[in-house]
Each structure stands twice: as C-alpha cells, then as structure tokens.
Design a protein around this motif. Structure first.
Motif, PDB file in Angstrom:
ATOM      1  N   MET A   1     -22.296  15.635 -24.812  1.00  0.00           N
ATOM      2  CA  MET A   1     -23.329  14.818 -24.028  1.00  0.00           C
ATOM      3  C   MET A   1     -24.160  15.794 -23.098  1.00  0.00           C
ATOM      4  N   ASN A   2     -25.469  15.330 -22.955  1.00  0.00           N
ATOM      5  CA  ASN A   2     -26.198  16.286 -22.103  1.00  0.00           C
ATOM      6  C   ASN A   2     -26.308  15.591 -20.860  1.00  0.00           C
ATOM      7  N   ASN A   3     -27.122  16.136 -19.932  1.00  0.00           N
ATOM      8  CA  ASN A   3     -27.207  15.357 -18.334  1.00  0.00           C
ATOM      9  C   ASN A   3     -27.991  14.340 -18.299  1.00  0.00           C
ATOM     10  N   ASN A   4     -28.900  14.041 -19.424  1.00  0.00           N
ATOM     11  CA  ASN A   4     -29.716  12.961 -19.515  1.00  0.00           C
ATOM     12  C   ASN A   4     -29.297  11.721 -20.158  1.00  0.00           C
ATOM     13  N   GLU A   5     -28.100  11.861 -20.834  1.00  0.00           N
ATOM     14  CA  GLU A   5     -27.077  10.637 -21.525  1.00  0.00           C
ATOM     15  C   GLU A   5     -26.282  10.236 -20.568  1.00  0.00           C
ATOM     16  N   THR A   6     -25.954   8.951 -20.305  1.00  0.00           N
ATOM     17  CA  THR A   6     -24.760   8.406 -19.864  1.00  0.00           C
ATOM     18  C   THR A   6     -23.800   7.774 -20.806  1.00  0.00           C
ATOM     19  N   GLU A   7     -22.663   7.916 -20.829  1.00  0.00           N
ATOM     20  CA  GLU A   7     -21.547   7.501 -21.801  1.00  0.00           C
ATOM     21  C   GLU A   7     -21.464   6.249 -21.386  1.00  0.00           C
ATOM     22  N   ASP A   8     -21.378   5.221 -22.240  1.00  0.00           N
ATOM     23  CA  ASP A   8     -21.271   3.894 -22.290  1.00  0.00           C
ATOM     24  C   ASP A   8     -19.724   3.533 -22.594  1.00  0.00           C
ATOM     25  N   LEU A   9     -18.884   3.095 -21.914  1.00  0.00           N
ATOM     26  CA  LEU A   9     -17.370   3.176 -22.467  1.00  0.00           C
ATOM     27  C   LEU A   9     -17.297   1.900 -22.990  1.00  0.00           C
ATOM     28  N   MET A  10     -18.085   1.199 -23.144  1.00  0.00           N
ATOM     29  CA  MET A  10     -17.778  -0.238 -23.684  1.00  0.00           C
ATOM     30  C   MET A  10     -18.281  -0.123 -25.218  1.00  0.00           C
ATOM     31  N   LEU A  11     -18.740   0.822 -25.612  1.00  0.00           N
ATOM     32  CA  LEU A  11     -18.741   1.234 -27.165  1.00  0.00           C
ATOM     33  C   LEU A  11     -17.527   1.597 -27.492  1.00  0.00           C
ATOM     34  N   PHE A  12     -17.001   0.892 -28.684  1.00  0.00           N
ATOM     35  CA  PHE A  12     -15.634   1.342 -29.172  1.00  0.00           C
ATOM     36  C   PHE A  12     -15.604   2.432 -29.687  1.00  0.00           C
ATOM     37  N   THR A  13     -14.794   3.371 -29.359  1.00  0.00           N
ATOM     38  CA  THR A  13     -14.382   4.668 -29.944  1.00  0.00           C
ATOM     39  C   THR A  13     -12.921   4.747 -29.486  1.00  0.00           C
ATOM     40  N   ASN A  14     -12.005   5.836 -30.192  1.00  0.00           N
ATOM     41  CA  ASN A  14     -10.821   5.871 -29.896  1.00  0.00           C
ATOM     42  C   ASN A  14     -10.775   6.558 -28.468  1.00  0.00           C
ATOM     43  N   GLU A  15     -11.619   7.383 -28.204  1.00  0.00           N
ATOM     44  CA  GLU A  15     -11.934   8.039 -26.868  1.00  0.00           C
ATOM     45  C   GLU A  15     -12.152   7.283 -25.788  1.00  0.00           C
ATOM     46  N   HIS A  16     -13.041   6.244 -25.951  1.00  0.00           N
ATOM     47  CA  HIS A  16     -13.210   5.300 -24.983  1.00  0.00           C
ATOM     48  C   HIS A  16     -12.200   4.443 -24.618  1.00  0.00           C
ATOM     49  N   LEU A  17     -11.311   4.377 -25.802  1.00  0.00           N
ATOM     50  CA  LEU A  17     -10.220   3.313 -25.310  1.00  0.00           C
ATOM     51  C   LEU A  17      -9.331   3.934 -24.490  1.00  0.00           C
ATOM     52  N   LEU A  18      -9.115   5.366 -24.754  1.00  0.00           N
ATOM     53  CA  LEU A  18      -8.112   6.019 -23.787  1.00  0.00           C
ATOM     54  C   LEU A  18      -8.753   6.532 -22.338  1.00  0.00           C
ATOM     55  N   ILE A  19      -9.996   6.520 -22.335  1.00  0.00           N
ATOM     56  CA  ILE A  19     -10.570   6.687 -21.106  1.00  0.00           C
ATOM     57  C   ILE A  19     -10.589   5.465 -20.110  1.00  0.00           C
ATOM     58  N   GLN A  20     -10.998   4.410 -20.766  1.00  0.00           N
ATOM     59  CA  GLN A  20     -10.788   3.072 -19.975  1.00  0.00           C
ATOM     60  C   GLN A  20      -9.335   2.931 -19.622  1.00  0.00           C
ATOM     61  N   ALA A  21      -8.369   3.045 -20.501  1.00  0.00           N
ATOM     62  CA  ALA A  21      -6.768   2.940 -20.189  1.00  0.00           C
ATOM     63  C   ALA A  21      -6.643   3.614 -18.885  1.00  0.00           C
ATOM     64  N   SER A  22      -7.112   4.999 -18.980  1.00  0.00           N
ATOM     65  CA  SER A  22      -6.630   5.754 -17.951  1.00  0.00           C
ATOM     66  C   SER A  22      -7.131   5.376 -16.449  1.00  0.00           C
ATOM     67  N   LYS A  23      -8.280   4.521 -16.401  1.00  0.00           N
ATOM     68  CA  LYS A  23      -8.944   4.140 -15.196  1.00  0.00           C
ATOM     69  C   LYS A  23      -8.330   2.692 -14.698  1.00  0.00           C
ATOM     70  N   VAL A  24      -7.469   1.980 -15.495  1.00  0.00           N
ATOM     71  CA  VAL A  24      -7.425   0.623 -14.931  1.00  0.00           C
ATOM     72  C   VAL A  24      -5.574   0.577 -15.129  1.00  0.00           C
ATOM     73  N   PRO A  25      -5.097   0.152 -14.103  1.00  0.00           N
ATOM     74  CA  PRO A  25      -3.349  -0.218 -13.873  1.00  0.00           C
ATOM     75  C   PRO A  25      -3.177  -0.864 -15.102  1.00  0.00           C
ATOM     76  N   ILE A  26      -1.827  -0.601 -15.367  1.00  0.00           N
ATOM     77  CA  ILE A  26      -1.191  -1.201 -16.491  1.00  0.00           C
ATOM     78  C   ILE A  26      -0.576  -2.746 -15.631  1.00  0.00           C
ATOM     79  N   GLN A  27      -0.680  -3.749 -16.350  1.00  0.00           N
ATOM     80  CA  GLN A  27      -0.087  -5.098 -15.919  1.00  0.00           C
ATOM     81  C   GLN A  27       0.505  -5.836 -16.904  1.00  0.00           C
ATOM     82  N   LEU A  28       1.792  -6.215 -16.607  1.00  0.00           N
ATOM     83  CA  LEU A  28       2.521  -6.918 -17.620  1.00  0.00           C
ATOM     84  C   LEU A  28       2.606  -6.193 -19.088  1.00  0.00           C
ATOM     85  N   GLY A  29       2.573  -4.862 -18.912  1.00  0.00           N
ATOM     86  CA  GLY A  29       2.724  -3.920 -20.137  1.00  0.00           C
ATOM     87  C   GLY A  29       1.287  -3.819 -20.696  1.00  0.00           C
ATOM     88  N   TYR A  30       0.079  -4.319 -20.196  1.00  0.00           N
ATOM     89  CA  TYR A  30      -1.144  -3.995 -20.790  1.00  0.00           C
ATOM     90  C   TYR A  30      -2.202  -3.325 -20.041  1.00  0.00           C
TER      91      TYR A  30
END
Length: 88
Positions: A1-30
C-alpha cells in the motif's frame, strides 16, 4: 500500500479481520467487527453501501453474523488451538 491509498478495513480479508479484532475489546467472548455485506446480508469482499455486524471468537476461530450463524471457521484464527494438549 502506498501513501496515496487508504486501507478500508471493512473490506473482508483475513488480515482485516485480525486488525479489526486487535482494535476492539472482547465482550462476552467476542470481538464485534464490521464488514461490507451484499443485498442478501452475506459478507462481501468488495465495497457496498451496506455494513453488517459480525462477531469473532478467538476461542474457536469462528466469525458469526448478527444472528450468530457461523460465517467462517478457521483453525488459524483459533488463538487457543492446542492449548491443554500434552507436549512431547
């Protein structure tokens, strides 16, 4: 990804799943995640005008939709895989 691109974490990829998960707290196991969905409510790998709520369980490696149906299972997302097994 270059400086002109912004990564849209709502586009589903395995990497985006893990990035989103690392940024939100776990609640009731999820971790509550958000991804684009198509008109049928199915997770989409392309940008759409609809966003769905999903629940990722690191204990079991599952991603569930808002009705708690399993959308994805992968052992590589199970953070506790092998926990408790005897080591040689």
């Amino acid at each position: 990804m270059n400086n002109n691109e912004t990564e849209d974490l709502m586009l589903f990829t395995n990497e985006h799943l893990l990035i989103q998960a690392s940024k939100v707290p776990i609640q009731l196991g999820y971790h509550k995640l958000h991804f684009y969905i198509d008109d049928s409510g199915i997770i989409s790998k392309i940008k759409t005008n609809r966003i769905g709520e999903f629940y990722y369980s690191p204990s079991g490696g599952t991603l569930r939709d808002h009705r708690m149906n399993i959308v994805l299972y992968s052992a590589k997302f199970d953070l506790y895989k092998g926990y408790g097994k005897e080591q040689d």
